[in-house]
Design an enzyme around this catalytic site. Structure first.
Site, PDB file in Angstrom:
ATOM      1  N   HIS A 103     -53.311   9.893 -17.792  1.00  0.00           N
ATOM      2  CA  HIS A 103     -52.040   9.181 -17.615  1.00  0.00           C
ATOM      3  C   HIS A 103     -51.743   8.893 -16.149  1.00  0.00           C
ATOM      4  O   HIS A 103     -50.938   8.024 -15.839  1.00  0.00           O
ATOM      5  CB  HIS A 103     -50.887  10.016 -18.188  1.00  0.00           C
ATOM      6  N   GLU A 124     -53.517  14.005 -20.526  1.00  0.00           N
ATOM      7  CA  GLU A 124     -52.400  14.014 -19.568  1.00  0.00           C
ATOM      8  C   GLU A 124     -52.890  13.635 -18.174  1.00  0.00           C
ATOM      9  O   GLU A 124     -52.209  12.918 -17.441  1.00  0.00           O
ATOM     10  CB  GLU A 124     -51.706  15.378 -19.547  1.00  0.00           C
TER      11      GLU A 124
HETATM   12 ZN   LIG Z   1     -49.696  10.592 -23.688  1.00  0.00          ZN
END
Ligand SMILES: [Zn+2]
Length: 879
Positions: free
Chosen positions: A306, A303
């Site tokens: 990202h 995450e």
């Molecule tokens: Zn993802």
């Protein structure tokens, strides 16, 4: 809406929007049942759109309150508003502001999309299309806006978090207070998030490579603060790694992670405010296994990564989902490989790929890594987009080489920062950086199905040549009857029968760097100066997502197992031999015979354990873990009888357990750890092997294994050992099992995440009584269908990890799961739809079970009302 009525969205129909939204100013008054949302959007006509077009904003179950244009209330005939749409009929053709007030009920939101409450905490989930459940919007990823969010709440909700940096906060009258957050980076609506609650947290300060201070924090429910420390540590390691390996620095003043207990997915990368399923945050020695720790590390990193691959550069449309997901999975895999053992991580990732993605790619739900059409985008968050998507990045890196890969990534960040990009734009960066034509490679994104790679070799002792012919085919998939050859980089080596690695010499240098590229249907290469008969080691490190058919004998494979310098192929060789033995055992059982296990494998495993077990326990644990029932089913391919596979596999394990009993018992003692618990890779490897040893030992000698397992269960100081022992005990019916299950429950009765393990374990027991047990557990006070983690633990484990009982010969397993899907669907269609993918391999079953599966699917398909999510999956599964 029914899927058959739902429109098909197609990639080739992509059109830019007619209007752009430069800034979004939100005022959100949190209230359990009547949350007021006032959105002020600064709009202007898009030069790339249709001039004079009406403005249609998406909504979903919204209650419209009021609308104003440039500050003046809109006339009744200037717009239409429904729960699903807001249309401004004649928008101004210069910049204007539109203010819309809506009302939502977070407490009634059981779909867990948009704004909802999890254990009293307000939180949001907007990907893929949840933002339209908060306010009317151009809810698609190519509309990038700068957001300012003002959140207001009662003071019993003291924590108010939003995207970006904190701007302002203060007290208000009547026991209310507010916080304003400003995110300077333009982003699509799916990355929007807020949180409101009364949570505990841990925090630290991270100093970036350029010396900026970032406040990093992890928020969890009260009383669970200490369990958030590992996640906070993993986050900071991920931030450092992304600077060092990809040159990417964090860009805001704060980075917040919030763990919630009711979450449809794993976690969500909202800008500066990641929201997590608490399963991927909370860890302590007593409550989390080593695998949980590794998963937390990987998901936290994923995450975070990202922030650049997904947020700073986002996707133009949802067809490009792999642009952010495949790439970011690749990045988190690399991070974990650097943090732990690279070969072991590779083996674990390939196991996931084969168990989750290969069946998808071979069944009715097959689709390309970049699909060209969908009815329900939430059904495309698949293993194909994520896991195969990551494999394609790996293939790309192998094809262009490490340096060109990094240069291509730099170019991608430099060129597309702040935009919504496409796969074509991504690949163009690597073509430019490497000077190579990558148009053939890009076929990987368009063509579904797993290529089958066959290898045939011939050694000429007189001429000292070895002729290797590689060929590829891909079977048809839905909507793609004709397949083209793919570009497959085959990393390879030659191992002499004496065990040494032979040099790769060819007239044309075809295998320079140890990689042979197969880009047509077939390719033959002749190796010269091959002084002894070689055994080819192909697809080293699993250099491409393909199924490999080898013309090697078991003895050849055992040469690779003993001597290959590539750890992945060493492991693979043992797996292939074991698979063959189990498949032969299935055939023997069908023919009324008995199971034979050649002594070769047991001997080879014995030698291996002597040489490597204590030196490299994590790897040895992977070797000792035989192919699962689903692996064998995939190998057999059709007319699957899960009972026969189970019986054959069990018999093979029994034989191996008996043959290796002495060694296993000795190892079990040697692998005990005296030091205090640490989740690091070295300790985790030892525990993994010790638990694997215990399992195999018990397969060979139930009484002895059970006694050891019982002692381990009682003496365990950490969850890995406790659950490992309980898993072994769970396979032996009787009072010892029930007593251990009860003891585990008593210890963890107030800990929902740990009880998930307890539910999952019981749902996975491969015996006839399990269905009744699962039905009983449905009404257990700790179980709730409205919590996705509970549902996945009990029902998901039964449907996805218990082949013999889900696919019972009488069809009762299928019927039960169909009942649950229908019960769950009205409340949470996304989780129901995920569950219905358990049927994806139904066509490979033997006719009796196939008929039962089909009947269950048809019953779901005929139900009304049925969500678009579930209807889409069952319709495609039946096609
Ligand atoms: Zn993802």
């Amino acid at each position: 809406m029914r899927a058959d009525n739902a429109p098909v969205i197609r990639l080739e129909d992509y059109q830019p929007t007619d209007y752009l939204i430069d800034t979004v100013s939100l005022a959100i008054g949190l209230h359990p049942t009547e949350t007021r949302v006032t959105a002020t959007l600064a709009l202007r006509p898009n030069p790339a759109g249709h001039a004079g077009a009406s403005l249609a904003l998406d909504g979903d179950e919204l209650v419209f309150v009021s609308a104003a244009l440039d500050g003046s209330p809109l006339a009744a005939d200037a717009y239409t508003a429904s729960p699903e749409k807001f249309v401004l009929h004649r928008p101004p053709q210069q910049p204007f502001t539109l203010t819309i007030e809506t009302c939502v009920n977070p407490t009634a939101n059981t779909k867990l999309m948009g704004l909802y409450r999890s254990n009293g905490t307000y939180c949001t989930q907007c990907e893929a299309d949840g933002f339209r459940r908060i306010t009317y919007f151009l809810d698609r990823p190519d509309v990038l806006s700068v957001y300012t969010t003002r959140i207001e709440a009662d003071t019993d909700t003291p924590l108010l978090l939003g995207n970006g940096n904190p701007a302002e906060a203060g007290a208000l009258a009547e026991g209310r207070h507010f916080a304003v957050w400003h995110d300077p980076f333009p982003k699509p609506s799916y990355l929007f998030a807020i949180v409101g609650g009364d949570l505990d947290h841990v925090e630290d300060v991270f100093t970036t490579a350029s010396g900026r201070k970032v406040k990093v924090a992890v928020y969890v429910e009260r009383g669970k603060r200490e369990r958030a420390r590992y996640a906070l540590d993993a986050l900071q390691r991920a931030m450092r790694w992304d600077e060092e390996v990809f040159g990417r620095e964090y860009d805001l003043d704060v980075f917040n992670i919030v763990a919630v207990s009711a979450f449809n997915m794993g976690a969500m990368e909202n800008k500066g405010l990641n929201i997590f399923n608490d399963k991927y945050v909370l860890a302590s020695a007593d409550t989390a296994t080593d695998s949980d720790y590794a998963n937390i590390e990987a998901v936290i990193a994923h995450e975070y990564f990202h922030n650049w691959t997904g947020n700073r550069i986002t996707c133009r449309d949802w067809f490009q989902l792999c642009l952010k997901e495949g790439l970011t999975v690749f990045r988190d895999q690399e991070f974990s490989s650097d943090a732990r053992s690279r070969p072991v991580k590779r083996i674990a990732d390939v196991r996931v790929l084969r168990s989750a993605q290969f069946p998808e790619d071979a069944g009715p739900l097959a689709h390309p890594v970049r699909p060209r059409a969908y009815k329900e985008i939430n059904n495309f968050y698949t293993a194909t987009v994520y896991e195969k998507g990551a494999e394609l990045i790996r293939v790309l890196k192998t094809l262009v080489g490490g340096q060109h890969f990094r240069r291509g990534m730099d170019l991608y960040f430099e060129r597309h920062d702040g935009t919504a990009a496409t796969i074509e734009e991504f690949i163009a960066c690597f073509a430019e950086a490497s000077g190579r034509d990558l148009s053939a490679f890009s076929q990987w994104y368009e063509q579904a199905g797993t290529p089958r790679l066959s290898a045939r070799g011939r050694y000429d002792a007189g001429a000292k040549t070895y002729t290797l012919t590689l060929a590829q085919t891909t079977l048809p998939t839905p909507d793609q009857p004709e397949k083209r050859p793919m570009v497959i980089p085959v990393a390879l080596g030659l191992i002499g029968e004496s065990g040494r690695e032979l040099p790769l010499t060819t007239a044309d240098g075809a295998t320079d760097g140890g990689v042979l590229v197969l880009d047509g249907a077939e390719r033959t290469v002749i190796f010269t100066d091959v002084v002894e008969r070689p055994v080819p080691s192909l697809l080293r490190g699993f250099s491409a997502p393909a199924i490999l058919d080898l013309d090697l004998t078991d003895d050849d494979l055992l040469v690779l197992f003993a001597h290959d310098t590539d750890a992945f192929n060493q492991w693979q060789a043992a797996q292939t031999v074991a698979t063959r033995i189990i498949v032969r055992a299935v055939d023997a059982l069908h023919a009324g015979g008995t199971v034979q296990v050649p002594v070769g494998l047991a001997q080879a495993l014995g030698h291996f354990l002597d040489a490597r077990a204590l030196r490299d326990p994590a790897f040895a644990a992977q070797v000792l873990s035989l192919p699962g029932e689903a692996d064998i089913a995939r190998e057999i391919g059709e007319n699957i009888d899960p009972e026969a596979i189970f019986t054959a596999r069990k018999a093979v394990r029994e034989t191996l357990g008996q043959a290796l009993a002495g060694k296993l018992a000795h190892l079990y003692g040697e692998l005990a750890i005296d030091a205090p618990y640490s989740p690091d890779a070295a300790q985790a490897g030892k525990r993994a092997l010790r638990n694997g040893v215990l399992g195999l030992l018990t397969a060979g000698d139930a009484a002895r294994g059970e006694a050891l397992a019982r002692a381990q269960f009682d003496a365990a100081t950490n969850m890995t050992d406790r659950l490992g022992a309980l898993s072994v005990l769970s396979l032996v019916a009787g009072e010892a099992r029930e007593a251990a299950l009860q003891a585990f429950y008593d210890r963890y009765r107030d800990d929902p995440l740990v009880l998930d393990k307890w539910f999952a374990l019981q749902a996975s027991i491969p015996e006839a009584g399990t269905l009744e047990r699962v039905k009983r557990l449905l009404s257990h006070p700790a179980f709730s269908l409205s919590n996705p983690n509970r549902t996945r633990a009990l029902i998901g484990s039964f449907a996805m990890a218990n082949l013999t009982q889900f696919a019972r010969a009488d069809g009762a397993g299928f019927a039960f799961v169909a009942d649950v899907i229908l019960q769950l669907d009205p409340a949470n269609p996304q989780v129901a739809s995920r569950l219905s993918t358990a049927f994806r391999t139904w066509k490979t079953l033997e006719p009796g079970r196939r008929a039962h599966a089909e009947a269950a699917l048809r019953r779901i398909a005929a139900a009304t009302p049925l969500s678009q999510d579930v209807a889409d999956i069952v319709t495609r599964s039946l096609a």
